[in-house]
Design an enzyme around this catalytic site. Sequence first.
Site: not given
Ligand SMILES: NC(=O)c1ccc[n+]([C@@H]2O[C@H](COP(=O)([O-])OP(=O)(O)OC[C@H]3O[C@@H](n4cnc5c(N)ncnc54)[C@H](O)[C@@H]3O)[C@@H](O)[C@H]2O)c1
Length: 457
Positions: A273
Amino acid sequence: MKVIVAGTGFVGLTHAAVLSESGHEVYAYDIDTQKIAAYNSGQREQIERYVNEPGLASIIPETLNRYLFFVDSLDGLIEETDAIFLCLPTPPNLDGSTDLSYYANAAHHLGQLLARRKDQRRVVLVNKSTVPVGTVRTLQTLLNEHQVPNFGVASNPEFLPEGDAVEKSRKPDRIVVGADTPEDFEILRNIYAQYVNHVRIAYIETTPETAEAIKYVANTLLLTYISFWNGVGARLSETFDNMMMEDLKRGVTADARISTWGSYVSNGAGGSCFGKDIQSLIYQLRQNSRPCGLLQEVFDINEYQKTYLIDRAVNEADFNFNNKTVALLCLAFTKHTNDMRDASSLKVVEALLAKGVKAVQAYDPLATDEAKHYFNPKKNNLFAKISYHDTVHEALQNSDALFITTDWEEFRGLSSTIEKMVAPPYLVIDGRRMIANYGQLVKKGYTYLAVGSKVMP
Ligand SMILES: NC(=O)c1ccc[n+]([C@@H]2O[C@H](COP(=O)([O-])OP(=O)(O)OC[C@H]3O[C@@H](n4cnc5c(N)ncnc54)[C@H](O)[C@@H]3O)[C@@H](O)[C@H]2O)c1
């Protein structure tokens, strides 16, 4: 409430699991069918291959197939849904802007499904991904184009820190909900019922755009504070004689107005992030002709911090990396996770290979499998110089230098292991100021180079 969580990565899986603990009917959906099969097994090892967060693999079997359902298709599931949470990747483009292609694909797919639903009851599409300010309106326009009846859009950014995701999801500091209509606020209040009048957890209702901005301002402020300590506190202590970094920190943060969180110094903050969010905010401001010098400087300090200890080793400790073996502890961006995204170790390995090291002997309690994808020798044959080890002892064997990049507590007492495994002359690079009794090592002839100190001896 019937809830769909689209995207089951770190955020979506944690969110779905914690929501299911409150007795909501939660359908966790992902396009990655292997992931869904792994989660559906309810087996710790399978789940942790994808998301390794303390406590998460214990919740899932408790609610699986009672309140929590993992699905790789939403066909037949969309009726009577109250809310759909979008927890999708929003990685950075090369110019720092946000890649919204995953988001757009998911929104398009959901638009098609929602347009066909029979029940026509109110459904709110809630954005948990971090997206540029105003993205909520793009979602609204897209759903309108699909002629989705009776829907609302909302922004409910996620603040969980990796490594402590479950605890922070169960007891967050705040829930921020940005929506347009009283009925959409009401749906979200029902979902978050236990937090609405909580004495300690702030439940904040605002506009969707403000909610989107809160996430960016919060994350960039945290990185600014971390970078202040790295760019000012550490620099001072590395420059002047007789400076004690820990005392400097305690003396400054004794002021109740100054946070102790983030007052540590390190070889840079990584993770999925901080870097991407600050780049996105810089881009958003620049696109609107707003100055963003402060943010650019914060980003640059953090990037510099990731590898500057290698330059210090050359310039201040006269260490020549050419043909040397370096032990690397560890690989993930922080302790208690297998997440390698934007980890400092990625830059450290790149810099070490560029300096001509013979080998990198890596140890990480959780992230080895993940690291092998990043350091695939098929992408770059120099990655064949990296070997992976099951213990710190093994990683140290026959090495010429050690680089600590991650803050696992087990490294506090590392000095006796170092003494046992490798003899001086030997260089210890401590990117996290982990080794408590480094003085003992220095006395015995080891060279100790830490962030926030002059090289010793
Ligand atoms: N990881 C963190 O610590 C954190 C904290 C706060 C906010 N965020 C935000 O949250 C969001 C997600 O982050 P994350 O770390 O969980 O990402 P990630 O990459 O771990 O997970 C995203 C998931 O979405 C799936 N995906 C992609 N396209 C899709 C679709 N069309 N339909 C359904 N699923 C689909 C992927 O297969 C994956 O499993 C980002 O915007 C990130 O900036 C992340």
